[in-house]
Design a protein around this motif. Structure first.
Motif, PDB file in Angstrom:
ATOM      1  N   LEU A  64      33.187  38.013  66.487  1.00 34.07           N
ATOM      2  CA  LEU A  64      33.603  38.613  67.715  1.00 34.07           C
ATOM      3  C   LEU A  64      32.989  39.872  67.811  1.00 34.07           C
ATOM      4  O   LEU A  64      32.872  40.047  68.950  1.00 34.07           O
ATOM      5  CB  LEU A  64      35.357  38.908  67.572  1.00 34.07           C
ATOM      6  N   TRP A  65      32.809  40.599  66.802  1.00 32.35           N
ATOM      7  CA  TRP A  65      32.166  41.837  66.870  1.00 32.35           C
ATOM      8  C   TRP A  65      30.567  41.740  67.566  1.00 32.35           C
ATOM      9  O   TRP A  65      30.007  42.620  67.833  1.00 32.35           O
ATOM     10  CB  TRP A  65      32.054  42.971  65.653  1.00 32.35           C
ATOM     11  N   MET A  66      30.119  40.753  67.615  1.00 29.90           N
ATOM     12  CA  MET A  66      28.680  40.143  68.040  1.00 29.90           C
ATOM     13  C   MET A  66      29.109  39.481  69.435  1.00 29.90           C
ATOM     14  O   MET A  66      27.894  39.058  69.989  1.00 29.90           O
ATOM     15  CB  MET A  66      27.751  39.623  67.018  1.00 29.90           C
ATOM     16  N   GLY A  67      30.398  39.406  70.015  1.00 26.12           N
ATOM     17  CA  GLY A  67      30.251  38.748  71.386  1.00 26.12           C
ATOM     18  C   GLY A  67      30.973  37.482  71.308  1.00 26.12           C
ATOM     19  O   GLY A  67      30.815  36.774  72.252  1.00 26.12           O
ATOM     20  N   GLY A  68      31.201  36.925  69.979  1.00 21.92           N
ATOM     21  CA  GLY A  68      31.834  35.663  70.073  1.00 21.92           C
ATOM     22  C   GLY A  68      32.949  35.322  70.793  1.00 21.92           C
ATOM     23  O   GLY A  68      34.018  36.394  70.747  1.00 21.92           O
ATOM     24  N   ASP A  69      33.211  34.229  71.205  1.00 13.60           N
ATOM     25  CA  ASP A  69      34.559  33.726  72.028  1.00 13.60           C
ATOM     26  C   ASP A  69      35.858  33.443  70.898  1.00 13.60           C
ATOM     27  O   ASP A  69      35.382  32.527  70.197  1.00 13.60           O
ATOM     28  CB  ASP A  69      34.535  32.847  73.036  1.00 13.60           C
ATOM     29  N   PRO A  70      36.878  34.219  70.988  1.00 12.22           N
ATOM     30  CA  PRO A  70      37.597  34.030  69.707  1.00 12.22           C
ATOM     31  C   PRO A  70      38.672  32.877  69.982  1.00 12.22           C
ATOM     32  O   PRO A  70      39.193  32.259  69.087  1.00 12.22           O
ATOM     33  CB  PRO A  70      38.835  35.237  69.808  1.00 12.22           C
ATOM     34  N   HIS A  71      38.818  31.973  71.181  1.00  5.94           N
ATOM     35  CA  HIS A  71      39.552  30.990  71.479  1.00  5.94           C
ATOM     36  C   HIS A  71      38.663  29.653  71.583  1.00  5.94           C
ATOM     37  O   HIS A  71      39.038  28.771  72.025  1.00  5.94           O
ATOM     38  CB  HIS A  71      40.270  31.332  72.581  1.00  5.94           C
ATOM     39  N   ASP A  72      37.354  29.956  71.558  1.00  7.20           N
ATOM     40  CA  ASP A  72      36.423  28.621  71.600  1.00  7.20           C
ATOM     41  C   ASP A  72      36.656  27.830  70.387  1.00  7.20           C
ATOM     42  O   ASP A  72      36.273  28.137  69.205  1.00  7.20           O
ATOM     43  CB  ASP A  72      35.292  29.070  71.844  1.00  7.20           C
ATOM     44  N   ARG A  73      37.036  26.405  70.460  1.00  6.30           N
ATOM     45  CA  ARG A  73      37.288  25.528  69.315  1.00  6.30           C
ATOM     46  C   ARG A  73      35.925  25.614  68.670  1.00  6.30           C
ATOM     47  O   ARG A  73      35.677  25.507  67.414  1.00  6.30           O
ATOM     48  CB  ARG A  73      37.727  24.407  69.668  1.00  6.30           C
ATOM     49  N   THR A  74      34.619  25.359  69.395  1.00  6.82           N
ATOM     50  CA  THR A  74      33.465  25.239  68.669  1.00  6.82           C
ATOM     51  C   THR A  74      33.013  26.358  67.982  1.00  6.82           C
ATOM     52  O   THR A  74      31.987  26.234  67.214  1.00  6.82           O
ATOM     53  CB  THR A  74      32.446  24.713  69.888  1.00  6.82           C
ATOM     54  N   ASN A  75      33.404  27.500  68.325  1.00  7.12           N
ATOM     55  CA  ASN A  75      33.197  28.801  67.443  1.00  7.12           C
ATOM     56  C   ASN A  75      34.053  29.130  66.233  1.00  7.12           C
ATOM     57  O   ASN A  75      33.861  29.931  65.468  1.00  7.12           O
ATOM     58  CB  ASN A  75      33.165  30.089  68.567  1.00  7.12           C
ATOM     59  N   CYS A  76      35.121  28.343  66.024  1.00 11.24           N
ATOM     60  CA  CYS A  76      36.042  28.392  64.857  1.00 11.24           C
ATOM     61  C   CYS A  76      35.782  27.635  63.695  1.00 11.24           C
ATOM     62  O   CYS A  76      35.741  26.231  64.153  1.00 11.24           O
ATOM     63  CB  CYS A  76      37.487  28.572  65.479  1.00 11.24           C
ATOM     64  N   ARG A  77      35.638  27.948  62.582  1.00 15.22           N
ATOM     65  CA  ARG A  77      35.573  26.839  61.630  1.00 15.22           C
ATOM     66  C   ARG A  77      36.384  27.262  60.174  1.00 15.22           C
ATOM     67  O   ARG A  77      36.889  28.352  59.900  1.00 15.22           O
ATOM     68  CB  ARG A  77      34.221  26.930  61.050  1.00 15.22           C
ATOM     69  N   LEU A  78      36.679  26.319  59.525  1.00 13.55           N
ATOM     70  CA  LEU A  78      37.620  26.499  58.392  1.00 13.55           C
ATOM     71  C   LEU A  78      36.907  27.292  57.242  1.00 13.55           C
ATOM     72  O   LEU A  78      35.516  26.722  57.106  1.00 13.55           O
ATOM     73  CB  LEU A  78      38.190  25.154  57.745  1.00 13.55           C
ATOM     74  N   ALA A  79      37.243  28.272  56.600  1.00 12.32           N
ATOM     75  CA  ALA A  79      36.512  28.765  55.615  1.00 12.32           C
ATOM     76  C   ALA A  79      37.449  29.563  54.625  1.00 12.32           C
ATOM     77  O   ALA A  79      38.670  29.554  54.601  1.00 12.32           O
ATOM     78  CB  ALA A  79      35.737  29.936  56.188  1.00 12.32           C
ATOM     79  N   HIS A  80      36.950  29.554  53.372  1.00 15.51           N
ATOM     80  CA  HIS A  80      37.744  30.281  52.199  1.00 15.51           C
ATOM     81  C   HIS A  80      37.851  31.756  52.645  1.00 15.51           C
ATOM     82  O   HIS A  80      36.873  32.195  53.349  1.00 15.51           O
ATOM     83  CB  HIS A  80      37.284  30.469  50.833  1.00 15.51           C
ATOM     84  N   ARG A  81      38.859  32.481  52.473  1.00 17.94           N
ATOM     85  CA  ARG A  81      38.931  34.122  52.549  1.00 17.94           C
ATOM     86  C   ARG A  81      37.959  34.551  52.105  1.00 17.94           C
ATOM     87  O   ARG A  81      37.379  35.265  52.570  1.00 17.94           O
ATOM     88  CB  ARG A  81      40.451  34.745  52.327  1.00 17.94           C
ATOM     89  N   ARG A  82      37.542  34.386  50.831  1.00 20.46           N
ATOM     90  CA  ARG A  82      36.471  35.002  50.163  1.00 20.46           C
ATOM     91  C   ARG A  82      35.238  34.754  50.735  1.00 20.46           C
ATOM     92  O   ARG A  82      34.418  35.832  51.097  1.00 20.46           O
ATOM     93  CB  ARG A  82      36.527  34.502  48.380  1.00 20.46           C
TER      94      ARG A  82
END
Length: 108
Positions: A64-82
């Motif tokens: 997000l701090w580089m301009g990513g779209d927060p609600h675009d599903r293609t921009n969101c992936r599952l990750a461990h918190r760490r």
């Protein structure tokens, strides 16, 4: 893409991780993915995501701090918190300006 100001980043971050659109994307990621996109390991989605380092979280491929779209599903992936934290720290560290040790040749 133009650099965002600190205020732009804060506003986008607040808008990106609250409300129904964010919860909808988050639920979709949790339902569709089972492995951390960063390390490739399985994510135990029963662990508390807010406190456990191996808990689930949604990572933005283009931050997000580089301009990513927060609600675009293609921009969101599952990750461990760490993994999400480590990746973010690496990206931010690479973006920091470093003092130049070069000397102007004309001054010599």
């Amino acid at each position: 893409m133009p650099r965002l100001t600190k205020q732009d980043i804060e506003q986008r971050t607040k808008q990106g991780r609250s409300g129904r659109p964010w919860r909808r994307v988050q639920a979709q990621v949790f339902a569709e993915e089972s492995h951390c996109w960063w390390c490739g390991q399985w994510v135990d989605q029963s662990l508390p995501g807010q406190t456990h380092p191996m808990g689930r979280t949604v990572d933005h491929v283009h931050p997000l701090w580089m301009g990513g779209d927060p609600h675009d599903r293609t921009n969101c992936r599952l990750a461990h918190r760490r993994c999400n934290t480590i990746r973010n720290n690496q990206l931010r560290g690479a973006q920091q300006r470093r003092e130049s040790l070069s000397v102007d040749v004309a001054a010599l």
